[in-house]
Design an enzyme around this catalytic site. Structure first.
Site, mmCIF file in Angstrom:
data_model
loop_
_atom_site.group_PDB
_atom_site.id
_atom_site.type_symbol
_atom_site.label_atom_id
_atom_site.label_comp_id
_atom_site.label_asym_id
_atom_site.label_seq_id
_atom_site.Cartn_x
_atom_site.Cartn_y
_atom_site.Cartn_z
ATOM 1 N N ARG A 120 0.819 -1.219 0.000
ATOM 2 C CA ARG A 120 0.000 0.000 0.000
ATOM 3 C C ARG A 120 0.854 1.271 0.000
ATOM 4 O O ARG A 120 0.479 2.273 -0.613
ATOM 5 C CB ARG A 120 -0.976 -0.023 1.167
ATOM 6 C CG ARG A 120 -1.974 -1.160 0.950
ATOM 7 C CD ARG A 120 -3.282 -0.968 1.590
ATOM 8 N NE ARG A 120 -4.226 -1.924 1.034
ATOM 9 C CZ ARG A 120 -5.389 -2.233 1.582
ATOM 10 N NH1 ARG A 120 -5.748 -1.655 2.714
ATOM 11 N NH2 ARG A 120 -6.197 -3.090 1.001
ATOM 12 N N ASP A 145 11.871 -14.836 17.057
ATOM 13 C CA ASP A 145 12.996 -14.938 17.996
ATOM 14 C C ASP A 145 13.490 -13.602 18.563
ATOM 15 O O ASP A 145 14.173 -13.577 19.577
ATOM 16 C CB ASP A 145 14.175 -15.654 17.335
ATOM 17 C CG ASP A 145 13.901 -17.136 17.116
ATOM 18 O OD1 ASP A 145 12.895 -17.627 17.640
ATOM 19 O OD2 ASP A 145 14.694 -17.781 16.411
ATOM 20 N N ARG A 166 0.177 -23.878 34.458
ATOM 21 C CA ARG A 166 0.231 -23.501 35.878
ATOM 22 C C ARG A 166 -0.950 -24.101 36.645
ATOM 23 O O ARG A 166 -0.791 -24.582 37.772
ATOM 24 C CB ARG A 166 0.217 -21.967 35.985
ATOM 25 C CG ARG A 166 0.079 -21.441 37.408
ATOM 26 C CD ARG A 166 -0.046 -19.926 37.392
ATOM 27 N NE ARG A 166 1.239 -19.278 37.203
ATOM 28 C CZ ARG A 166 2.108 -19.021 38.178
ATOM 29 N NH1 ARG A 166 1.813 -19.351 39.416
ATOM 30 N NH2 ARG A 166 3.243 -18.430 37.927
HETATM 31 O O1 F6P Z 1 13.507 -18.803 13.455
HETATM 32 C C1 F6P Z 1 12.475 -18.927 14.361
HETATM 33 C C2 F6P Z 1 12.358 -20.291 14.910
HETATM 34 O O2 F6P Z 1 11.118 -20.247 15.501
HETATM 35 C C3 F6P Z 1 13.383 -20.800 15.911
HETATM 36 O O3 F6P Z 1 13.249 -20.353 17.217
HETATM 37 C C4 F6P Z 1 13.223 -22.294 15.783
HETATM 38 O O4 F6P Z 1 14.329 -22.981 16.209
HETATM 39 C C5 F6P Z 1 13.029 -22.441 14.333
HETATM 40 O O5 F6P Z 1 12.365 -21.274 13.905
HETATM 41 C C6 F6P Z 1 12.339 -23.665 13.879
HETATM 42 O O6 F6P Z 1 11.922 -23.500 12.571
HETATM 43 P P1 F6P Z 1 11.515 -24.610 11.548
HETATM 44 O O7 F6P Z 1 10.661 -25.568 12.283
HETATM 45 O O8 F6P Z 1 10.779 -23.882 10.496
HETATM 46 O O9 F6P Z 1 12.765 -25.203 11.054
#
Ligand code: F6P
Length: 333
Positions: free
Chosen positions: A35, A138, A165
């Site tokens: 956009r 992350d 919890r």
């Molecule tokens: O990059 C983000 C993330 O969530 C990491 O924390 C994790 O290790 C990874 O991707 C896993 O990604 P995939 O399952 O796509 O290989």
């Protein structure tokens, strides 16, 4: 074949794509790019499945209406991939030919570390500039306080820990709960603080398992047999199950359980924070390109748009806030 030109070309046609792990808010970022670009009368093209689609010429024209009704959707409607082929010179050459075929002047890459590493290598070989938008749950990119998807992922993790919890409390159990973060503890630390967990294990902090065991034994002496330990995927002791196995012999008084939240954290409707962040960064990327920013990542630092060279965004370490580490420790006592 490489083709380096020294005279910057006027930007009229841009491509946008998502790459690496999906993150909630990526759709909102694509929408903002499309956009903002059409507002400036640019032509926009969407590339499917990141660098894979760039190599395989999976490109489509995107108009304003093509990004209607996606701001609230998780994942990425352009799809995403981790491309091994783009890591080869032949793959990047094919990608360049696709961009030439569509007369693309610049690319907006939405993704994380791997995405910007690819963009950085490509931009040294060819004359098409890139701008990066940080999209990864992350939050591990230098040059932005938050990455798109982090807030949603942490909220999802906290909601999951709240539910665990209830069971931990009702049954007097000790839970090791693993959250994502291959190389970083941002999700784990924020989840620990937000869910009031007793301890957290992250790659950035050298916590000894002996200390963890000692604290849990002290808790047990005080008749506290329910506890939550948040484990970042990338901590040095292994996954949550391995850690539970390591400490179990010394914690015989506890009923120990393990939960891995896993990919639940990557999906779902983005939080309002992530939608606004994605909108600001998508807008900032196009505005930045038009103002001459090249081969940088757009981020938000102290609530202001900031541009960081790819090299720094990838290589410089984003440090964990010490205050949050202390806070997690003090509040858990
Ligand atoms: O990059 C983000 C993330 O969530 C990491 O924390 C994790 O290790 C990874 O991707 C896993 O990604 P995939 O399952 O796509 O290989």
């Amino acid at each position: 074949m490489t083709n380096k030109k020294s005279v910057p070309k006027e930007i009229k046609r841009i491509a946008v794509f998502t790459s690496g792990g999906d993150a909630p808010g990526m759709n909102a970022a694509i929408r903002a790019v499309v956009r903002t670009a059409t507002y400036h009368d640019l032509h926009v093209f969407g590339i499917h499945a990141g660098y894979e689609g760039m190599i395989d010429t999976k490109v489509e024209r995107l108009e304003r209406r093509d990004v209607a009704n996606i701001i609230h959707r998780g994942g990425t409607f352009l799809k995403t991939a981790r491309s091994m082929r783009f890591m080869t010179p032949e793959g990047r050459q094919s990608a360049y030919e696709t961009l030439l075929a569509f007369d693309i002047d610049a690319c907006v890459a939405i993704g994380g570390n791997g995405t910007f590493t690819g963009a950085s290598i490509f931009s040294k070989e060819f004359d098409i500039p890139f701008i990066g938008v940080p999209g990864t749950i992350d939050n591990d990119l230098y040059g932005t306080d938050h990455t798109i998807g982090f807030d949603t992922a942490v909220n999802t993790a906290v909601e999951a820990v709240d539910r665990i919890r209830d069971t931990a409390d009702s049954h007097n159990r000790l839970f090791f709960i693993e959250v994502m973060g291959r190389h970083s503890g941002f999700i784990a630390l924020n989840t620990a603080i937000g869910s009031g967990a007793g301890s957290v294990l992250i790659p950035e902090q050298d916590t000894s398992l002996d200390d963890l065991v000692e604290n849990l034994r002290m808790d047990a002496k005080r008749q506290k047999l329910f506890s939550l330990v948040i484990v970042a995927e990338g901590n040095k002791y292994g996954n949550a199950s391995q850690i539970a196995d390591l400490v179990r012999p010394q914690l015989e008084m506890y009923d120990i359980k393990v939960t891995i939240i896993g990919h639940l954290q990557r999906g779902g409707s983005p939080s309002c924070y992530d939608r606004v962040l994605a909108s600001r960064l998508g807008y900032g990327a196009v505005e930045g390109l038009l103002k001459g920013q090249r081969n940088v990542m757009v981020g938000l630092l102290n609530n202001k748009i900031a541009f960081t060279p790819f090299e720094d965004a990838i290589k410089k370490e984003k440090t964990i806030n010490e205050e949050l580490l202390t806070l997690a420790e003090v509040l858990a006592m």
